[in-house]
Design a protein around this motif. Structure first.
Motif, PDB file in Angstrom:
ATOM      1  N   GLY A 133      -8.414  12.466  -7.620  1.00 23.49           N
ATOM      2  CA  GLY A 133      -8.429  12.230  -9.053  1.00 23.49           C
ATOM      3  C   GLY A 133      -7.399  11.234  -9.539  1.00 23.49           C
ATOM      4  N   VAL A 134      -6.532  10.737  -8.649  1.00 23.94           N
ATOM      5  CA  VAL A 134      -5.495   9.771  -9.029  1.00 23.94           C
ATOM      6  C   VAL A 134      -5.542   8.597  -8.066  1.00 23.94           C
ATOM      7  CG1 VAL A 134      -3.029   9.383  -9.376  1.00 23.94           C
ATOM      8  CG2 VAL A 134      -4.011  11.617  -9.915  1.00 23.94           C
ATOM      9  N   ILE A 135      -5.593   7.387  -8.599  1.00 27.92           N
ATOM     10  CA  ILE A 135      -5.604   6.186  -7.765  1.00 27.92           C
ATOM     11  C   ILE A 135      -4.577   5.188  -8.280  1.00 27.92           C
ATOM     12  CG2 ILE A 135      -8.023   6.416  -7.075  1.00 27.92           C
ATOM     13  CD1 ILE A 135      -8.731   4.303  -9.163  1.00 27.92           C
ATOM     14  N   ASP A 172      -3.786   1.472  -9.255  1.00 30.70           N
ATOM     15  CA  ASP A 172      -4.485   0.262  -9.686  1.00 30.70           C
ATOM     16  C   ASP A 172      -3.626  -0.944  -9.329  1.00 30.70           C
ATOM     17  OD1 ASP A 172      -6.047  -1.646 -10.894  1.00 30.70           O
ATOM     18  OD2 ASP A 172      -5.400  -1.173 -12.932  1.00 30.70           O
ATOM     19  N   ILE A 173      -4.004  -1.667  -8.309  1.00 32.85           N
ATOM     20  CA  ILE A 173      -3.204  -2.783  -7.819  1.00 32.85           C
ATOM     21  C   ILE A 173      -3.095  -3.892  -8.867  1.00 32.85           C
ATOM     22  CG2 ILE A 173      -5.141  -3.970  -6.735  1.00 32.85           C
ATOM     23  CD1 ILE A 173      -1.552  -3.701  -5.332  1.00 32.85           C
ATOM     24  N   ASP A 174      -4.075  -4.024  -9.739  1.00 29.03           N
ATOM     25  CA  ASP A 174      -4.041  -5.093 -10.738  1.00 29.03           C
ATOM     26  C   ASP A 174      -2.958  -4.865 -11.786  1.00 29.03           C
ATOM     27  OD1 ASP A 174      -6.136  -6.552  -9.598  1.00 29.03           O
ATOM     28  OD2 ASP A 174      -7.639  -5.341 -10.617  1.00 29.03           O
ATOM     29  N   SER A 175      -2.822  -3.633 -12.254  1.00 25.40           N
ATOM     30  CA  SER A 175      -1.815  -3.328 -13.263  1.00 25.40           C
ATOM     31  C   SER A 175      -0.495  -2.878 -12.648  1.00 25.40           C
ATOM     32  CB  SER A 175      -2.324  -2.230 -14.202  1.00 25.40           C
ATOM     33  OG  SER A 175      -2.474  -0.996 -13.502  1.00 25.40           O
ATOM     34  N   GLY A 176      -0.525  -2.480 -11.363  1.00 25.73           N
ATOM     35  CA  GLY A 176       0.667  -1.958 -10.723  1.00 25.73           C
ATOM     36  C   GLY A 176       1.019  -0.560 -11.185  1.00 25.73           C
ATOM     37  N   LEU A 177       0.051   0.169 -11.754  1.00 21.13           N
ATOM     38  CA  LEU A 177       0.292   1.510 -12.280  1.00 21.13           C
ATOM     39  C   LEU A 177      -0.793   2.460 -11.760  1.00 21.13           C
ATOM     40  CD1 LEU A 177       1.080   0.548 -15.993  1.00 21.13           C
ATOM     41  CD2 LEU A 177       2.740   1.103 -14.200  1.00 21.13           C
ATOM     42  N   GLY A 224       0.788  -1.221   0.000  1.00 29.12           N
ATOM     43  CA  GLY A 224       0.000   0.000   0.000  1.00 29.12           C
ATOM     44  C   GLY A 224       0.823   1.275   0.000  1.00 29.12           C
ATOM     45  N   ASP A 225       2.149   1.141  -0.133  1.00 30.38           N
ATOM     46  CA  ASP A 225       3.002   2.330  -0.075  1.00 30.38           C
ATOM     47  C   ASP A 225       2.844   3.213  -1.306  1.00 30.38           C
ATOM     48  OD1 ASP A 225       4.377   1.902   2.447  1.00 30.38           O
ATOM     49  OD2 ASP A 225       5.323   0.187   1.479  1.00 30.38           O
ATOM     50  N   MET A 226       2.650   2.618  -2.474  1.00 26.50           N
ATOM     51  CA  MET A 226       2.465   3.416  -3.687  1.00 26.50           C
ATOM     52  C   MET A 226       1.259   4.342  -3.535  1.00 26.50           C
ATOM     53  SD  MET A 226       4.750   3.021  -5.941  1.00 26.50           S
ATOM     54  CE  MET A 226       6.067   1.897  -6.393  1.00 26.50           C
ATOM     55  N   ALA A 227       0.165   3.780  -3.048  1.00 25.66           N
ATOM     56  CA  ALA A 227      -1.032   4.591  -2.841  1.00 25.66           C
ATOM     57  C   ALA A 227      -0.789   5.662  -1.793  1.00 25.66           C
ATOM     58  CB  ALA A 227      -2.202   3.694  -2.437  1.00 25.66           C
ATOM     59  N   LYS A 228      -0.079   5.291  -0.723  1.00 25.62           N
ATOM     60  CA  LYS A 228       0.154   6.228   0.380  1.00 25.62           C
ATOM     61  C   LYS A 228       0.967   7.440  -0.069  1.00 25.62           C
ATOM     62  CE  LYS A 228       3.113   5.040   3.599  1.00 25.62           C
ATOM     63  NZ  LYS A 228       3.687   4.334   4.761  1.00 25.62           N
TER      64      LYS A 228
END
Length: 331
Positions: free
Chosen positions: A248-250, A252-257, A238-242
């Protein structure tokens, strides 16, 4: 893949000293860099990426803490010794004119020959090998001021290679380049780390490109400090999201982007050829329409390469289909 620790930082604080005032930018960094790895430093503007790079390359003294290169304190290296250990490629455009590419790359040998020193046959061979490895043999006779941004970056990377340092630091090496050139530079650096046993560490704003190519990532911002891992581990934790999710920006754990968080107000069912379905779904999301597979909604889209249908009516392309969707939902 055999890796060796080349750089170790302990309790590092970076920042600036101005008379009696100390401004700390980053704190409590404990980390290592390894040979045969491409590591990317990512973070928002003002997070301290350039300050950290300047500290690791001895352009700035640390506020606190220690930096070791091959087990030796950075502060214990002389300038000449350091020039044989660390190669640095900066973003700034060269102010050098009236010098050929061959001559500029040859300046990478100056730690061994002196600035105007005589190059031996081995020095010339290393320059030629660096130029060939980067793939710029066709530029050897060109004057530096005639080069494009992408060509100039390659020349500076070749100069760092000719310097024969085990470590290469780069500050925004893909800045101002078009996307194919960005990919080319990043793939080149990744290849050099593996084939030439280099430790490559670079700062970049090209977030998605870094996540696809980097072996390790250092995430840096002021609220969270530094977090390190593979792109995949950082995503799962969850560090990327943090670090990067904003309004407006999320992530996407499925694509990793990362992707844009479209506000979705309507739903349609969709089925058909997978790659066409994915592209149609992407286009629909921009129009506030989410898609689910199958026929579970009242409104159904069928999508393949030769046929696009909405509720049985055919459309010639995705643009026309979007017009149909807009009419359907009164948008």
């Amino acid at each position: 893949m055999l890796r060796e620790e080349t750089i170790r930082v302990k309790n590092l604080e970076t920042g600036y000293r101005n008379k009696n005032k100390v401004t700390v930018i980053t704190r409590d960094i404990n980390a290592a860099l390894y040979s045969r790895e491409l590591t990317c430093l990512l973070g928002p503007n003002g997070a301290g990426k350039s300050t950290l790079l300047k500290t690791l390359t001895a352009f700035l003294p640390p506020i606190k803490g220690e930096i070791f290169i091959d087990g030796k304190l950075l502060s214990d290296y002389s300038e000449l010794e350091l020039a044989k250990v660390i190669g640095v490629v900066l973003t700034e455009k060269l102010s050098i004119n009236n010098m050929t590419v061959d001559e500029l790359v040859g300046m990478g040998r100056s730690p061994y020959t002196g600035f105007w020193g005589h190059m031996t046959s081995r020095d010339k061979q290393l320059v030629a090998e660096a130029i060939s490895l980067v793939g710029i043999d066709n530029l050897r006779g060109r004057m530096v001021q005639t080069l494009s941004d992408g060509e100039r970056q390659k020349v500076m990377i070749a100069k760092a290679l000719a310097q024969e340092t085990p470590v290469i630091f780069l500050d925004e090496p893909t800045a101002f380049l078009d996307y194919p050139s960005k990919v080319e530079i990043m793939q080149l650096l990744q290849r050099l780390s593996r084939e030439r046993n280099k430790t490559v560490f670079l700062s970049t704003h090209d977030l998605e490109l870094a996540l696809q190519i980097a072996d390790k990532v250092w995430l840096l911002d002021k609220p969270h400090g530094v977090t390190i891992g593979t792109p995949e581990d950082l995503a799962l934790r969850g560090d990327m999201a943090k670090y990067f999710e904003r309004k407006g920006v999320i992530f996407d754990i499925d694509s990793g982007l990362f992707k844009i968080d479209h506000k979705l107000h309507h739903t349609v069912s969709i089925n058909g050829d997978r790659h066409v379905v994915n592209l149609v779904a992407k286009a629909l999301a921009r129009h506030g329409v989410t898609t689910i597979e199958g026929n579970d909604c009242e409104n159904i889209i069928f999508a393949n390469e030769s046929d696009l249908k909405l509720n049985g009516k055919s459309y010639r392309d995705i643009a026309a289909l979007l017009d149909g969707v807009d009419l359907l939902f009164g948008q």
